[in-house]
Design a protein around this motif. Structure first.
Motif, PDB file in Angstrom:
ATOM      1  N   ASN A 136      -2.618 -12.037  11.622  1.00  0.00           N
ATOM      2  CA  ASN A 136      -2.720 -11.242  10.397  1.00  0.00           C
ATOM      3  C   ASN A 136      -4.102 -11.343   9.760  1.00  0.00           C
ATOM      4  OD1 ASN A 136      -0.106 -10.199  10.456  1.00  0.00           O
ATOM      5  ND2 ASN A 136       0.755 -11.949   9.377  1.00  0.00           N
ATOM      6  N   SER A 137      -5.079 -11.867  10.507  1.00  0.00           N
ATOM      7  CA  SER A 137      -6.458 -11.926  10.027  1.00  0.00           C
ATOM      8  C   SER A 137      -7.256 -10.778  10.644  1.00  0.00           C
ATOM      9  CB  SER A 137      -7.092 -13.274  10.388  1.00  0.00           C
ATOM     10  OG  SER A 137      -7.146 -13.430  11.791  1.00  0.00           O
ATOM     11  N   PRO A 138      -8.305 -10.289   9.961  1.00  0.00           N
ATOM     12  CA  PRO A 138      -9.040  -9.104  10.424  1.00  0.00           C
ATOM     13  C   PRO A 138      -9.532  -9.162  11.864  1.00  0.00           C
ATOM     14  CG  PRO A 138      -9.674  -9.626   8.182  1.00  0.00           C
ATOM     15  CD  PRO A 138      -8.786 -10.753   8.642  1.00  0.00           C
ATOM     16  N   SER A 139      -9.966 -10.333  12.318  1.00  0.00           N
ATOM     17  CA  SER A 139     -10.528 -10.417  13.664  1.00  0.00           C
ATOM     18  C   SER A 139      -9.489 -10.203  14.761  1.00  0.00           C
ATOM     19  CB  SER A 139     -11.209 -11.777  13.862  1.00  0.00           C
ATOM     20  OG  SER A 139     -10.277 -12.834  13.675  1.00  0.00           O
ATOM     21  N   LEU A 140      -8.210 -10.306  14.434  1.00  0.00           N
ATOM     22  CA  LEU A 140      -7.166 -10.163  15.449  1.00  0.00           C
ATOM     23  C   LEU A 140      -6.230  -8.984  15.185  1.00  0.00           C
ATOM     24  CD1 LEU A 140      -6.156 -13.860  16.321  1.00  0.00           C
ATOM     25  CD2 LEU A 140      -7.461 -12.231  17.691  1.00  0.00           C
ATOM     26  N   TYR A 141      -6.608  -8.080  14.297  1.00  0.00           N
ATOM     27  CA  TYR A 141      -5.774  -6.903  14.056  1.00  0.00           C
ATOM     28  C   TYR A 141      -5.583  -6.094  15.349  1.00  0.00           C
ATOM     29  CZ  TYR A 141      -6.103  -7.453   8.948  1.00  0.00           C
ATOM     30  OH  TYR A 141      -6.006  -7.912   7.662  1.00  0.00           O
ATOM     31  N   GLY A 142      -6.641  -5.984  16.138  1.00  0.00           N
ATOM     32  CA  GLY A 142      -6.546  -5.228  17.389  1.00  0.00           C
ATOM     33  C   GLY A 142      -5.622  -5.898  18.395  1.00  0.00           C
ATOM     34  N   VAL A 143      -5.701  -7.223  18.476  1.00  0.00           N
ATOM     35  CA  VAL A 143      -4.819  -7.973  19.378  1.00  0.00           C
ATOM     36  C   VAL A 143      -3.367  -7.818  18.939  1.00  0.00           C
ATOM     37  CG1 VAL A 143      -4.208 -10.294  20.191  1.00  0.00           C
ATOM     38  CG2 VAL A 143      -6.622  -9.622  19.989  1.00  0.00           C
ATOM     39  N   ARG A 144      -3.133  -7.877  17.643  1.00  0.00           N
ATOM     40  CA  ARG A 144      -1.778  -7.714  17.113  1.00  0.00           C
ATOM     41  C   ARG A 144      -1.223  -6.331  17.452  1.00  0.00           C
ATOM     42  NH1 ARG A 144      -1.274  -7.570  10.766  1.00  0.00           N
ATOM     43  NH2 ARG A 144      -1.966  -5.447  11.232  1.00  0.00           N
ATOM     44  N   LEU A 145      -2.083  -5.314  17.338  1.00  0.00           N
ATOM     45  CA  LEU A 145      -1.654  -3.953  17.663  1.00  0.00           C
ATOM     46  C   LEU A 145      -1.290  -3.839  19.138  1.00  0.00           C
ATOM     47  CD1 LEU A 145      -1.287  -0.965  16.877  1.00  0.00           C
ATOM     48  CD2 LEU A 145      -3.735  -0.640  17.338  1.00  0.00           C
ATOM     49  N   GLU A 146      -2.088  -4.447  20.007  1.00  0.00           N
ATOM     50  CA  GLU A 146      -1.842  -4.343  21.440  1.00  0.00           C
ATOM     51  C   GLU A 146      -0.566  -5.063  21.859  1.00  0.00           C
ATOM     52  OE1 GLU A 146      -3.930  -5.482  25.724  1.00  0.00           O
ATOM     53  OE2 GLU A 146      -5.001  -5.856  23.849  1.00  0.00           O
ATOM     54  N   PHE A 147      -0.337  -6.274  21.344  1.00  0.00           N
ATOM     55  CA  PHE A 147       0.776  -7.083  21.826  1.00  0.00           C
ATOM     56  C   PHE A 147       2.049  -6.937  20.999  1.00  0.00           C
ATOM     57  CE2 PHE A 147      -2.818  -9.032  23.871  1.00  0.00           C
ATOM     58  CZ  PHE A 147      -2.326  -9.426  25.101  1.00  0.00           C
ATOM     59  N   LEU A 148       1.900  -6.614  19.702  1.00  0.00           N
ATOM     60  CA  LEU A 148       3.081  -6.508  18.841  1.00  0.00           C
ATOM     61  C   LEU A 148       3.306  -5.095  18.321  1.00  0.00           C
ATOM     62  CD1 LEU A 148       2.701  -9.772  16.695  1.00  0.00           C
ATOM     63  CD2 LEU A 148       3.720  -9.490  18.964  1.00  0.00           C
ATOM     64  N   ASP A 149       2.376  -4.191  18.592  1.00  0.00           N
ATOM     65  CA  ASP A 149       2.476  -2.793  18.151  1.00  0.00           C
ATOM     66  C   ASP A 149       2.589  -2.697  16.629  1.00  0.00           C
ATOM     67  OD1 ASP A 149       2.440  -0.076  18.636  1.00  0.00           O
ATOM     68  OD2 ASP A 149       4.621   0.085  18.720  1.00  0.00           O
ATOM     69  N   ILE A 150       1.813  -3.522  15.923  1.00  0.00           N
ATOM     70  CA  ILE A 150       1.814  -3.511  14.458  1.00  0.00           C
ATOM     71  C   ILE A 150       0.446  -3.017  13.983  1.00  0.00           C
ATOM     72  CG2 ILE A 150       1.994  -4.901  12.362  1.00  0.00           C
ATOM     73  CD1 ILE A 150       3.810  -6.805  13.889  1.00  0.00           C
ATOM     74  N   GLU A 151       0.427  -1.866  13.336  1.00  0.00           N
ATOM     75  CA  GLU A 151      -0.820  -1.283  12.851  1.00  0.00           C
ATOM     76  C   GLU A 151      -1.248  -1.919  11.530  1.00  0.00           C
ATOM     77  OE1 GLU A 151      -0.106   2.889  12.534  1.00  0.00           O
ATOM     78  OE2 GLU A 151       0.020   3.208  14.699  1.00  0.00           O
ATOM     79  N   MET A 152      -2.489  -1.633  11.173  1.00  0.00           N
ATOM     80  CA  MET A 152      -3.004  -2.155   9.904  1.00  0.00           C
ATOM     81  C   MET A 152      -2.380  -1.411   8.727  1.00  0.00           C
ATOM     82  SD  MET A 152      -7.094  -2.859  10.381  1.00  0.00           S
ATOM     83  CE  MET A 152      -7.480  -1.229  11.005  1.00  0.00           C
ATOM     84  N   SER A 153      -2.057  -2.160   7.691  1.00  0.00           N
ATOM     85  CA  SER A 153      -1.623  -1.541   6.440  1.00  0.00           C
ATOM     86  C   SER A 153      -2.866  -1.089   5.673  1.00  0.00           C
ATOM     87  CB  SER A 153      -0.834  -2.547   5.605  1.00  0.00           C
ATOM     88  OG  SER A 153      -1.672  -3.619   5.205  1.00  0.00           O
ATOM     89  N   LYS A 154      -2.679  -0.393   4.562  1.00  0.00           N
ATOM     90  CA  LYS A 154      -3.819   0.022   3.742  1.00  0.00           C
ATOM     91  C   LYS A 154      -4.590  -1.189   3.239  1.00  0.00           C
ATOM     92  CE  LYS A 154      -1.736   4.373   2.165  1.00  0.00           C
ATOM     93  NZ  LYS A 154      -1.259   5.159   0.994  1.00  0.00           N
ATOM     94  N   GLU A 155      -3.856  -2.206   2.836  1.00  0.00           N
ATOM     95  CA  GLU A 155      -4.510  -3.417   2.337  1.00  0.00           C
ATOM     96  C   GLU A 155      -5.319  -4.093   3.447  1.00  0.00           C
ATOM     97  OE1 GLU A 155      -0.949  -2.416  -0.029  1.00  0.00           O
ATOM     98  OE2 GLU A 155      -1.292  -2.734   2.117  1.00  0.00           O
ATOM     99  N   GLU A 156      -4.780  -4.097   4.651  1.00  0.00           N
ATOM    100  CA  GLU A 156      -5.489  -4.722   5.762  1.00  0.00           C
ATOM    101  C   GLU A 156      -6.716  -3.912   6.164  1.00  0.00           C
ATOM    102  OE1 GLU A 156      -1.846  -7.091   8.019  1.00  0.00           O
ATOM    103  OE2 GLU A 156      -2.292  -5.009   8.548  1.00  0.00           O
ATOM    104  N   GLN A 157      -6.656  -2.605   6.026  1.00  0.00           N
ATOM    105  CA  GLN A 157      -7.828  -1.785   6.309  1.00  0.00           C
ATOM    106  C   GLN A 157      -8.980  -2.152   5.376  1.00  0.00           C
ATOM    107  OE1 GLN A 157      -6.958   2.457   6.590  1.00  0.00           O
ATOM    108  NE2 GLN A 157      -4.924   2.008   7.390  1.00  0.00           N
ATOM    109  N   LEU A 158      -8.662  -2.371   4.095  1.00  0.00           N
ATOM    110  CA  LEU A 158      -9.692  -2.789   3.136  1.00  0.00           C
ATOM    111  C   LEU A 158     -10.244  -4.162   3.501  1.00  0.00           C
ATOM    112  CD1 LEU A 158      -7.995  -1.635  -0.204  1.00  0.00           C
ATOM    113  CD2 LEU A 158      -9.946  -0.571   0.945  1.00  0.00           C
ATOM    114  N   ALA A 159      -9.339  -5.064   3.913  1.00  0.00           N
ATOM    115  CA  ALA A 159      -9.782  -6.406   4.309  1.00  0.00           C
ATOM    116  C   ALA A 159     -10.672  -6.338   5.544  1.00  0.00           C
ATOM    117  CB  ALA A 159      -8.567  -7.297   4.569  1.00  0.00           C
TER     118      ALA A 159
END
Length: 252
Positions: A136-159
């Motif tokens: 759930n940290s910015p550097s691993l948002y892409g990894v999370r999307l690939e393995f868990l299929d969880i996209e960034m929320s609006k708040e995470e996009q700002l982060a």
């Protein structure tokens, strides 16, 4: 269906792991790589004898072996301990220094302490809460999307944007420091040799030399050499204006 907030979606998706062991080992490797480990080398994610080492990597001057354990749903502590101790045998088998255990299992503090107390060498446990935080940290948002299929929320996009902007500023500051150092070292400084005697030298000619200690280039006067005075002036020395190193002047 609306996405769950406060990190719950990542936490629950990890615990109810639906993918194969290959994905688990690859995810474990990326988590270790992001958390300070280097030369992360997976063994056989697609199956095969791995010598009790899912991953080999390095950190803090130590060579580590790592094991990944991602079952579906929460298991009992006895089941987790059995897999933990089995994977830890890779430390001795592969003659490394330490062991890392990456799992999607929830482990209380007391349970982590119990597992670590079973071994007498360095251990890192990446449990459910810890890897959820990393994903759930910015550097691993892409990894999370690939393995868990969880996209960034609006708040995470700002982060993510804030984290990217900070990185750009850090890079710019680093480049500015390097440019300042290069600019300083590129300006040759004129120094005169100082002699064991008190006879002064004349600034009629100069030669560029480099300090043998730090490599800094500067100009020295060679007037005495041109005038044939080196024979009675005695030995000549010069001091580097950059590092202060003193050395005897050769034929200059």
């Amino acid at each position: 269906m609306a996405r769950q907030s406060e990190g719950n979606e990542t936490w629950k998706t990890l615990r109810e792991w639906l993918k194969q062991s290959a994905a688990a080992e690859r995810l474990a490797g990326l988590i270790l790589l992001n958390d300070g480990f280097s030369s992360v080398d997976p063994s056989h994610p697609l199956g095969g004898r791995d010598g009790i080492k899912d991953i080999v990597c390095f950190k803090d001057g130590k060579k580590w072996v790592a094991g990944a354990y991602f079952p579906r749903g929460q298991k009992s502590l006895s089941d987790i301990k059995e897999k933990f101790l089995l994977d830890s045998r890779g430390k001795e088998r592969n003659q490394v220094d330490a062991f890392a255990f990456v799992t999607n299992q929830e482990l209380k503090l007391s349970e982590r302490d119990e597992l670590q107390s079973e071994l007498d060498f360095a251990v890192e446990i990446y449990h459910l809460e810890r890897i959820s935080l990393l994903l759930n940290s910015p550097s691993l948002y892409g990894v999370r999307l690939e393995f868990l299929d969880i996209e960034m929320s609006k708040e995470e996009q700002l982060a993510f944007i804030a984290d990217r902007d900070k990185l750009i500023l850090d890079i710019q500051a680093g480049i500015a420091r390097i440019e300042a150092q290069v600019d300083t070292r590129s300006k040759a400084t004129v120094v005169s040799p100082h002699y064991e005697s008190t006879i002064a030298s004349f600034l009629t000619s100069r030669k560029l030399v480099k300090c043998k200690h730090c490599g800094y280039g500067f100009l020295i006067s060679r007037a005495s050499s041109l005038l044939g005075m080196t024979a009675f002036l005695g030995k000549a020395y010069f001091t580097c204006p950059s590092c202060g190193h003193v050395e005897e002047a050769e034929k200059y």
